[in-house]
Design a protein around this motif. Structure first.
Motif, PDB file in Angstrom:
ATOM      1  N   PHE A  97      56.380  52.773  84.032  1.00 54.26           N
ATOM      2  CA  PHE A  97      57.325  52.434  82.964  1.00 54.26           C
ATOM      3  C   PHE A  97      57.570  50.930  82.915  1.00 54.26           C
ATOM      4  O   PHE A  97      57.536  50.310  81.851  1.00 54.26           O
ATOM      5  N   LEU A  98      57.818  50.319  84.077  1.00 52.36           N
ATOM      6  CA  LEU A  98      58.070  48.881  84.123  1.00 52.36           C
ATOM      7  C   LEU A  98      56.851  48.093  83.672  1.00 52.36           C
ATOM      8  O   LEU A  98      56.977  47.072  82.977  1.00 52.36           O
ATOM      9  N   PHE A  99      55.661  48.563  84.050  1.00 54.98           N
ATOM     10  CA  PHE A  99      54.437  47.893  83.609  1.00 54.98           C
ATOM     11  C   PHE A  99      54.294  47.986  82.091  1.00 54.98           C
ATOM     12  O   PHE A  99      53.922  47.016  81.425  1.00 54.98           O
ATOM     13  N   LEU A 100      54.624  49.157  81.542  1.00 54.86           N
ATOM     14  CA  LEU A 100      54.584  49.326  80.086  1.00 54.86           C
ATOM     15  C   LEU A 100      55.580  48.409  79.389  1.00 54.86           C
ATOM     16  O   LEU A 100      55.294  47.861  78.319  1.00 54.86           O
ATOM     17  N   VAL A 101      56.764  48.243  79.985  1.00 54.45           N
ATOM     18  CA  VAL A 101      57.769  47.336  79.429  1.00 54.45           C
ATOM     19  C   VAL A 101      57.189  45.928  79.306  1.00 54.45           C
ATOM     20  O   VAL A 101      57.383  45.247  78.295  1.00 54.45           O
ATOM     21  N   MET A 102      56.478  45.501  80.331  1.00 58.33           N
ATOM     22  CA  MET A 102      55.844  44.181  80.295  1.00 58.33           C
ATOM     23  C   MET A 102      54.839  44.089  79.141  1.00 58.33           C
ATOM     24  O   MET A 102      54.840  43.120  78.372  1.00 58.33           O
ATOM     25  N   ILE A 103      53.979  45.088  79.026  1.00 53.87           N
ATOM     26  CA  ILE A 103      52.927  45.083  78.004  1.00 53.87           C
ATOM     27  C   ILE A 103      53.515  45.151  76.599  1.00 53.87           C
ATOM     28  O   ILE A 103      53.130  44.381  75.700  1.00 53.87           O
ATOM     29  N   VAL A 104      54.447  46.068  76.379  1.00 50.94           N
ATOM     30  CA  VAL A 104      55.059  46.237  75.055  1.00 50.94           C
ATOM     31  C   VAL A 104      55.797  44.968  74.646  1.00 50.94           C
ATOM     32  O   VAL A 104      55.721  44.525  73.492  1.00 50.94           O
ATOM     33  N   SER A 105      56.513  44.360  75.583  1.00 48.10           N
ATOM     34  CA  SER A 105      57.250  43.131  75.268  1.00 48.10           C
ATOM     35  C   SER A 105      56.304  42.002  74.886  1.00 48.10           C
ATOM     36  O   SER A 105      56.604  41.197  74.007  1.00 48.10           O
ATOM     37  N   ILE A 106      55.151  41.946  75.542  1.00 43.80           N
ATOM     38  CA  ILE A 106      54.162  40.906  75.217  1.00 43.80           C
ATOM     39  C   ILE A 106      53.722  41.015  73.760  1.00 43.80           C
ATOM     40  O   ILE A 106      53.670  40.022  73.028  1.00 43.80           O
ATOM     41  N   PHE A 107      53.431  42.223  73.319  1.00 41.40           N
ATOM     42  CA  PHE A 107      52.987  42.416  71.938  1.00 41.40           C
ATOM     43  C   PHE A 107      54.111  42.158  70.941  1.00 41.40           C
ATOM     44  O   PHE A 107      53.905  41.505  69.913  1.00 41.40           O
ATOM     45  N   LEU A 108      55.307  42.668  71.236  1.00 40.56           N
ATOM     46  CA  LEU A 108      56.414  42.517  70.290  1.00 40.56           C
ATOM     47  C   LEU A 108      56.892  41.071  70.177  1.00 40.56           C
ATOM     48  O   LEU A 108      57.396  40.662  69.126  1.00 40.56           O
ATOM     49  N   HIS A 109      56.725  40.293  71.217  1.00 39.31           N
ATOM     50  CA  HIS A 109      57.201  38.911  71.173  1.00 39.31           C
ATOM     51  C   HIS A 109      56.379  38.024  70.247  1.00 39.31           C
ATOM     52  O   HIS A 109      56.812  36.929  69.884  1.00 39.31           O
ATOM     53  N   PHE A 110      55.201  38.494  69.844  1.00 40.01           N
ATOM     54  CA  PHE A 110      54.419  37.740  68.858  1.00 40.01           C
ATOM     55  C   PHE A 110      55.107  37.732  67.489  1.00 40.01           C
ATOM     56  O   PHE A 110      54.767  36.926  66.623  1.00 40.01           O
ATOM     57  N   ILE A 111      56.087  38.644  67.312  1.00 38.21           N
ATOM     58  CA  ILE A 111      56.857  38.663  66.066  1.00 38.21           C
ATOM     59  C   ILE A 111      57.574  37.338  65.857  1.00 38.21           C
ATOM     60  O   ILE A 111      57.754  36.878  64.720  1.00 38.21           O
ATOM     61  N   PHE A 112      57.960  36.678  66.954  1.00 38.48           N
ATOM     62  CA  PHE A 112      58.773  35.460  66.863  1.00 38.48           C
ATOM     63  C   PHE A 112      57.952  34.175  66.752  1.00 38.48           C
ATOM     64  O   PHE A 112      58.511  33.084  66.754  1.00 38.48           O
ATOM     65  N   VAL A 113      56.627  34.307  66.653  1.00 39.11           N
ATOM     66  CA  VAL A 113      55.769  33.122  66.572  1.00 39.11           C
ATOM     67  C   VAL A 113      56.129  32.236  65.384  1.00 39.11           C
ATOM     68  O   VAL A 113      56.119  31.000  65.470  1.00 39.11           O
ATOM     69  N   LEU A 114      56.473  32.859  64.268  1.00 40.21           N
ATOM     70  CA  LEU A 114      56.766  32.097  63.047  1.00 40.21           C
ATOM     71  C   LEU A 114      58.228  31.667  62.932  1.00 40.21           C
ATOM     72  O   LEU A 114      58.604  30.999  61.964  1.00 40.21           O
ATOM     73  N   VAL A 115      59.064  32.056  63.890  1.00 44.25           N
ATOM     74  CA  VAL A 115      60.474  31.648  63.865  1.00 44.25           C
ATOM     75  C   VAL A 115      60.559  30.187  64.317  1.00 44.25           C
ATOM     76  O   VAL A 115      60.124  29.851  65.423  1.00 44.25           O
ATOM     77  N   PRO A 116      61.129  29.298  63.509  1.00 42.86           N
ATOM     78  CA  PRO A 116      61.091  27.856  63.818  1.00 42.86           C
ATOM     79  C   PRO A 116      62.077  27.380  64.886  1.00 42.86           C
ATOM     80  O   PRO A 116      61.877  26.326  65.481  1.00 42.86           O
ATOM     81  N   VAL A 117      63.153  28.106  65.148  1.00 42.58           N
ATOM     82  CA  VAL A 117      64.206  27.631  66.040  1.00 42.58           C
ATOM     83  C   VAL A 117      64.077  28.270  67.424  1.00 42.58           C
ATOM     84  O   VAL A 117      64.017  29.494  67.559  1.00 42.58           O
ATOM     85  N   TYR A 118      64.056  27.418  68.485  1.00 46.93           N
ATOM     86  CA  TYR A 118      63.861  27.880  69.860  1.00 46.93           C
ATOM     87  C   TYR A 118      64.923  28.889  70.285  1.00 46.93           C
ATOM     88  O   TYR A 118      64.610  29.944  70.828  1.00 46.93           O
ATOM     89  N   TRP A 119      66.203  28.595  70.044  1.00 39.31           N
ATOM     90  CA  TRP A 119      67.282  29.463  70.498  1.00 39.31           C
ATOM     91  C   TRP A 119      67.280  30.796  69.763  1.00 39.31           C
ATOM     92  O   TRP A 119      67.681  31.821  70.328  1.00 39.31           O
ATOM     93  N   VAL A 120      66.795  30.809  68.532  1.00 38.27           N
ATOM     94  CA  VAL A 120      66.685  32.071  67.791  1.00 38.27           C
ATOM     95  C   VAL A 120      65.583  32.932  68.410  1.00 38.27           C
ATOM     96  O   VAL A 120      65.725  34.144  68.547  1.00 38.27           O
ATOM     97  N   ARG A 121      64.480  32.282  68.803  1.00 42.07           N
ATOM     98  CA  ARG A 121      63.384  33.017  69.456  1.00 42.07           C
ATOM     99  C   ARG A 121      63.851  33.593  70.787  1.00 42.07           C
ATOM    100  O   ARG A 121      63.507  34.725  71.150  1.00 42.07           O
ATOM    101  N   LEU A 122      64.642  32.824  71.526  1.00 45.25           N
ATOM    102  CA  LEU A 122      65.151  33.278  72.816  1.00 45.25           C
ATOM    103  C   LEU A 122      66.121  34.451  72.638  1.00 45.25           C
ATOM    104  O   LEU A 122      66.042  35.467  73.344  1.00 45.25           O
ATOM    105  N   LEU A 123      67.028  34.329  71.668  1.00 51.11           N
ATOM    106  CA  LEU A 123      67.983  35.400  71.377  1.00 51.11           C
ATOM    107  C   LEU A 123      67.254  36.651  70.888  1.00 51.11           C
ATOM    108  O   LEU A 123      67.624  37.773  71.228  1.00 51.11           O
ATOM    109  N   GLY A 124      66.219  36.415  70.094  1.00 47.05           N
ATOM    110  CA  GLY A 124      65.433  37.545  69.589  1.00 47.05           C
ATOM    111  C   GLY A 124      64.810  38.353  70.714  1.00 47.05           C
ATOM    112  O   GLY A 124      64.747  39.588  70.656  1.00 47.05           O
TER     113      GLY A 124
END
Length: 327
Positions: A218-245
């Motif tokens: 489960f924890l390994f899957l959390v790592m993998i899923v988070s890696i893919f979902l975090h690409f959603i924030f690539v186009l977000v211009p503000v650092y703190w918004v990406r971190l909060l996201g």
């Protein structure tokens, strides 16, 4: 393999097993006897119907597992530590029945607060170490002109490196290795009955110590899923918004990971087998081969909450008479 809907966790010198609304804790005492405790399983969120919806149930299950798991660890530590010293025993003997009841109520309240504080700290540290720190470290690449897309790729490598390094480090600790042996005993018990075999020490010892529904997977899957979902924030211009996201995305990540691992545990399809392989490989670090004494403890924990004989008869047509003997 046929799912039994039983799951568990290794504790100090013992095993916790849960099935439906009951869970048990079996711990090997210093005098070599087995201490067994059975309690009702109650979600910290209550019984509202919407808590069982897909994605939401994953978050609920994760938090509940942390709370129950921590509670069981603290309980097992008391048993292994012989619970009370001579001075405390003499003090309790000098108290009246009402004073002992008041003292116990106070200790229970303190235990409850300690439990929730421990769980809260565990969640905060885990999020900081495996979710926020990798992104903060990867963001240093911007100093050499890296784009947000490249930063996110570097973040993925840093995240996996931290996770695997952490697993390698704790797997080398002597005290943790015994807990990992009990972890192996837990998996072997579940695999034994889910493959249609009577729950005996011999059958359990011969079963696999890897299981698809394991918390490590489960924890390994959390790592993998988070890696893919975090690409959603690539186009977000503000650092703190990406971190909060990334913080706001954690429940979604946990929910998706839970659904995947539950699906993988219910089917023998080639696709499920493929997705399960990385997590099963990680379990080679977090499970060790147990000795027969540890298996006896695991069997006690299973039998306290799960009628495996009825399960084998209904699912596999295997009848195992109850000889009345302990494991």
């Amino acid at each position: 393999m046929k799912p039994s809907n039983i799951g568990g966790q290794a504790v100090m010198e013992g095993i916790m097993m849960r099935h439906n609304d009951k869970y048990s804790i079996a711990v090997r005492r210093p005098d070599k006897g087995i201490e067994l405790k059975v309690e009702d399983y109650k979600s910290v969120f209550g019984k509202a119907k919407f808590l069982k919806y897909p994605l939401i149930r994953g978050v609920v299950s994760f938090v509940d597992s942390l709370v129950v798991g921590t509670k069981c660890l603290m309980y097992s530590a008391e048993i292994v530590g012989d619970e009370e010293d001579e001075e405390e025993a003499r003090e309790n003997e000098s108290l009246s029945e009402e004073e002992r009841a008041a003292k116990k109520a106070k200790e229970d309240k303190q235990f409850k607060w300690l439990l929730y504080v421990t769980v809260a700290i565990s969640i905060v540290v885990s999020i900081a170490a495996f979710m926020l720190l990798p992104y903060a470290l990867a963001s240093l690449c911007r100093k050499i002109g890296a784009s947000e897309f490249v930063v996110t790729i570097v973040e993925a490598f840093v995240k996996m490196a931290l996770f695997i390094s952490y697993m390698l480090l704790i797997s080398r600790m002597k005290d943790i290795q015994r807990t990992f042996m009990y972890h192996g005993a837990e998996h072997k018990c579940i695999n034994c009955v889910e493959h249609g075999l009577p729950l005996t020490v011999e059958n359990v010892m011969a079963s696999s110590r890897q299981h698809r529904r394991c918390g490590t997977s489960f924890l390994f899957l959390v790592m993998i899923v988070s890696i893919f979902l975090h690409f959603i924030f690539v186009l977000v211009p503000v650092y703190w918004v990406r971190l909060l996201g990334r913080l706001l995305m954690i429940p979604v990540v946990a929910g998706i990971s839970f659904e995947i691992i539950q699906w993988a545990g219910r089917t023998d399809s080639k696709l499920a087998e493929f997705f399960s392989k990385p997590g099963l490989a990680m379990q080679k670090l977090t499970t060790k081969e147990p000795d027969p004494d540890m298996v006896e403890v695991a069997i006690k924990a299973v039998e306290a909450v799960f009628d495996w004989r009825t399960y084998l008869k209904e699912e596999f047509g295997v009848e195992v008479p109850d000889d009345g003997k302990d494991a």
